[in-house]
Design a protein around this motif. Structure first.
Motif, short mmCIF file in Angstrom:
data_model
loop_
_atom_site.label_atom_id
_atom_site.label_comp_id
_atom_site.label_asym_id
_atom_site.label_seq_id
_atom_site.Cartn_x
_atom_site.Cartn_y
_atom_site.Cartn_z
N SER A 271 0.84 -1.19 0.00
CA SER A 271 0.00 0.00 0.00
C SER A 271 0.87 1.23 0.00
O SER A 271 2.09 1.16 0.21
CB SER A 271 -0.92 0.00 1.22
N SER A 272 0.25 2.37 -0.23
CA SER A 272 0.97 3.65 -0.21
C SER A 272 0.20 4.65 0.62
O SER A 272 -1.02 4.56 0.77
CB SER A 272 1.14 4.18 -1.64
N THR A 273 0.90 5.63 1.19
CA THR A 273 0.27 6.65 2.03
C THR A 273 -0.68 7.51 1.20
O THR A 273 -0.35 7.92 0.09
CB THR A 273 1.34 7.53 2.68
N THR B 11 -2.61 13.21 10.28
CA THR B 11 -2.25 12.64 11.58
C THR B 11 -2.78 11.22 11.73
O THR B 11 -2.40 10.50 12.66
CB THR B 11 -2.81 13.50 12.72
N VAL B 12 -3.67 10.81 10.83
CA VAL B 12 -4.22 9.45 10.82
C VAL B 12 -3.54 8.68 9.69
O VAL B 12 -3.49 9.15 8.56
CB VAL B 12 -5.74 9.47 10.61
N PRO B 13 -3.01 7.47 9.96
CA PRO B 13 -2.23 6.75 8.95
C PRO B 13 -3.08 6.02 7.92
O PRO B 13 -3.16 4.79 7.89
CB PRO B 13 -1.44 5.75 9.80
N PHE B 14 -3.74 6.77 7.02
CA PHE B 14 -4.52 6.14 5.96
C PHE B 14 -3.61 5.74 4.81
O PHE B 14 -2.76 6.53 4.37
CB PHE B 14 -5.60 7.10 5.45
N VAL C 228 -8.99 2.18 0.68
CA VAL C 228 -8.29 3.06 1.61
C VAL C 228 -8.64 2.64 3.03
O VAL C 228 -9.82 2.45 3.36
CB VAL C 228 -8.67 4.53 1.37
N PHE C 229 -7.62 2.50 3.87
CA PHE C 229 -7.85 2.06 5.24
C PHE C 229 -6.71 2.52 6.14
O PHE C 229 -5.64 2.90 5.68
CB PHE C 229 -7.98 0.53 5.32
N GLN C 230 -6.98 2.51 7.44
CA GLN C 230 -5.94 2.84 8.41
C GLN C 230 -4.98 1.66 8.56
O GLN C 230 -5.41 0.52 8.65
CB GLN C 230 -6.54 3.14 9.79
N ASP D 85 -11.55 7.54 14.01
CA ASP D 85 -12.55 6.51 14.27
C ASP D 85 -12.92 5.69 13.03
O ASP D 85 -13.58 4.67 13.15
CB ASP D 85 -13.83 7.13 14.83
N HIS D 86 -12.51 6.13 11.86
CA HIS D 86 -12.84 5.43 10.64
C HIS D 86 -11.68 4.54 10.21
O HIS D 86 -10.64 5.02 9.76
CB HIS D 86 -13.20 6.41 9.52
N MET D 87 -11.89 3.24 10.31
CA MET D 87 -10.84 2.28 9.94
C MET D 87 -10.75 2.12 8.43
O MET D 87 -9.67 1.86 7.89
CB MET D 87 -11.13 0.91 10.57
N TYR D 88 -11.88 2.26 7.74
CA TYR D 88 -11.93 2.09 6.29
C TYR D 88 -12.66 3.26 5.66
O TYR D 88 -13.66 3.75 6.20
CB TYR D 88 -12.64 0.78 5.92
#
Length: 285
Positions: free
Chosen positions: A26-28, A34-37, A46-48, A221-224
């Motif tokens: 995956s890529s950033t 500040t959230v690692p998506f 797209v996910f954390q 709070d959003h994982m995906y």
């Protein structure tokens, strides 16, 4: 309306693979976020990554979250009804009463909060049940509306196979550690030909592209963060035929003058680039 987000100062994290295709590369997405998506290099989901462990994540849905649900209850209820209307649910609702042989059809709302939608559907003649991880919200619905709400997750509810005609879930799947488990359980609980209706923020929508890492759904709070494409693909993997996709939301309130917002909302809905996507799928017999 501000999206609820609560990140504990101390929590345990774990690395995860793509829920959709199980790829490890995956890529950033947003370098300054500040959230690692991250974005899966294979399928584009797209996910954390890393994500908090489930026990830590569930602790966020406490009294503070209940207060947020209560404050926005009327807005959430109105949007859920509009979502059901937009995917054409009310046009086929009567079919479930006909095929149920004079028995009331069954409606499960996963992530039902205080049960406003359940109360409404019960008034339309449905047998209803809810599932809600925020215990204060679940208890409110039980006590105020005399609803059958299980305070926990769909995996721990212990419900029997093929027991519901419709499973509805609004703004839940993006919060889950394991969306595959959720959809698998949904398929198990639905009768053949039953409907699954799911609503979630759309990362392919206009607002996400406009605001990037400042998008109101790019939160801890959003994982995906699904797009209509990735969510349809995930649902289809578990035996669902997609019947309808609808989107809405052009600009959030307060980000533009009201006439501009109204025009943007109409255009986004017409072009299918809304901030939120609602998908209705039917479980194949």
């Amino acid at each position: 309306m501000k999206t609820f987000s609560k990140t504990p100062s101390e929590q345990e994290f774990k690395n995860v693979e793509c829920a959709l295709c199980k790829a490890g590369k995956s890529s950033t997405v947003w370098k300054n976020s500040t959230v690692p998506f991250v974005k899966c290099s294979k399928c584009g989901l797209v996910f954390q990554n890393p994500q908090p462990v489930e026990d830590e994540l569930l602790k966020r849905y406490d009294n503070e979250y209940f207060d947020y649900e209560m404050e926005n209850s009327d807005v959430f209820f109105r949007l859920m009804k509009l979502g059901l209307k937009d995917v054409g649910f009310f046009k086929i609702e009567t079919d479930f009463f006909i095929r149920s042989d004079n028995e009331k059809p069954s409606f499960l709302d996963v992530g039902c909060a205080t049960g406003r939608l359940l109360q409404y559907m019960r008034g339309r003649g449905w047998n209803v049940k809810g599932i809600e991880v925020c215990r204060p919200a679940a208890m409110y619905g039980i006590n105020k509306y005399q609803l059958d709400i299980y305070p926990g997750t769909i995996e721990t509810a212990g419900l029997p196979d093929k027991s519901f005609d419709v499973v509805h879930s609004s703004h839940l799947i993006e919060h889950l550690i394991d969306p595959c488990s959720f959809i698998s359980e949904t398929a198990r609980l639905l009768k053949p030909g039953g409907l699954f209706i799911v609503v979630t923020p759309d990362i392919s929508g206009f607002q996400a592209k406009l605001f990037g890492e400042r998008w109101r759904s790019a939160i801890a709070d959003h994982m995906y963060l699904f797009s209509g494409r990735t969510l349809r693909k995930l649902i289809s993997m578990y035996g669902f035929r997609i019947l309808k996709t609808a989107t809405w939301g052009g600009l959030a309130a307060g980000t533009a003058p009201l006439p501009v917002k109204k025009a943007a909302d109409k255009l986004a809905k017409r072009l299918g680039i809304g901030d939120v996507v609602c998908i209705m799928g039917m479980l194949k017999p």
